[in-house]
Write an enzyme that holds these catalytic residues in place. Structure first.
Site, PDB file in Angstrom:
ATOM      1  N   SER A 132       0.847  -1.190   0.000  1.00 35.85           N
ATOM      2  CA  SER A 132       0.000   0.000   0.000  1.00 35.85           C
ATOM      3  C   SER A 132       0.881   1.237   0.000  1.00 35.85           C
ATOM      4  CB  SER A 132      -0.869  -0.002   1.261  1.00 35.85           C
ATOM      5  OG  SER A 132      -1.555   1.231   1.400  1.00 35.85           O
ATOM      6  N   TYR A 145      -2.079   0.553  10.717  1.00 32.90           N
ATOM      7  CA  TYR A 145      -2.099   0.035   9.338  1.00 32.90           C
ATOM      8  C   TYR A 145      -0.792   0.354   8.620  1.00 32.90           C
ATOM      9  CZ  TYR A 145      -3.752  -0.739   4.533  1.00 32.90           C
ATOM     10  OH  TYR A 145      -3.891  -1.167   3.226  1.00 32.90           O
TER      11      TYR A 145
HETATM   12  C1  8X3 Z   1      -4.978   1.720   1.188  1.00 34.13           C
HETATM   13  C2  8X3 Z   1      -4.407   3.092   1.106  1.00 34.13           C
HETATM   14  O1  8X3 Z   1      -4.668   5.452   1.958  1.00 34.13           O
HETATM   15  O2  8X3 Z   1      -6.171   3.850   2.910  1.00 34.13           O
HETATM   16  O3  8X3 Z   1      -4.041   0.727   1.387  1.00 34.13           O
HETATM   17  O4  8X3 Z   1      -3.867   3.819   3.512  1.00 34.13           O
HETATM   18  S1  8X3 Z   1      -4.791   4.076   2.435  1.00 34.13           S
END
Ligand code: 8X3
Length: 246
Positions: A132, A145
């Site tokens: 990502s 994340y």
């Molecule tokens: C997804 C991109 O911007 O939500 O992996 O982190 S973000």
């Protein structure tokens, strides 16, 4: 001649399902792996592939996937992953962070370890890890994340170093804003209005098929060409915080 083979994890929806379709269109026999059996059975029937019920965080489940793959595999797309929560560090939930590390990093480890012998045995293996833009930057509320996706990125680099000399390519694709059915909904525990707000006014976020198309492109380069990493964002997203909205 038998078809080249591919495993796609997280194939029940979004980028995973689109990637399974894109690889099937390139002639691959695709094993669609995910937890939701009904969804992957429908997909497998559609693309003449195989459905394998699999939770990448479970060693037993991944062992069953490896048994279904057998001795040889050409392409592994480690797509299973996701974001859970969007809380600042000060109030973040450690269980959400553990869950994100478990699925985005440990899940990738489980599947990769189990399928490496088959990827080597094919004589022409490829691993594509779905990372990502969150694996490259930081944003407020995203630390659980972004930490996990930085993990995906670093594990990919490490694997490429460790496997040099083996007949296996190692790639990472790092998408930015992709509007899928479930990514934002999962992040916000099913809160539709918060999920929709992520994409509000953005003229054309990427869709799963855009990312799948890029993965199929990576997979169809000649065997000596390793696409190390491919960052893909919509035209409207110049940077994480610089998104054009109308
Ligand atoms: C997804 C991109 O911007 O939500 O992996 O982190 S973000």
């Amino acid at each position: 001649m038998s078809r080249r083979t591919a495993v796609v994890t997280g194939a029940s929806s979004g980028i995973g399902a689109a990637t399974a379709r894109a690889l099937a269109a390139e002639g691959y026999a695709v094993l669609c792996a995910a937890r939701r059996t009904d969804r992957i059975e429908r997909l497998a029937a559609e693309i003449d592939g195989t459905a394998i019920t699999c939770d990448v965080t479970s060693a037993e489940s991944v062992a069953a996937l490896a048994a279904a793959v057998g001795d040889s595999l050409h392409v592994l797309v480690n797509n299973a992953g996701g974001a859970f929560g969007l809380g600042n560090v000060a109030e973040a939930d450690p269980d959400e962070w553990r869950h994100m590390y478990e699925v985005n990093v440990i899940g990738l480890l489980n599947v990769t370890r189990a399928l490496l012998p088959a990827l080597t045995a094919s004589g022409d293996g490829l691993i594509v890890n779905v990372g990502s833009t969150a694996g490259r930057i930081a944003y407020e509320g995203g630390a659980g994340y972004t930490a996990a996706k930085h993990g995906t990125q670093v594990v990919t680099e490490t694997l490429r170093l460790e496997l040099v000399g083996e007949p296996i390519r190692v790639s990472e694709i790092a998408p930015g804003m992709v509007r899928t059915d479930e990514f934002a909904l999962n992040r916000f525990e099913g809160d539709r209005s918060r999920a929709d707000a992520v994409y509000a006014g953005v003229p054309d976020p990427l869709v799963a098929e855009d990312v799948a198309d890029a993965i199929a492109w990576i997979a169809t380069r000649p065997s000596h060409v390793n696409i190390d990493e491919l960052v893909i964002k919509p035209r409207a997203q110049a940077a994480q915080h610089k998104v054009h909205r109308v």
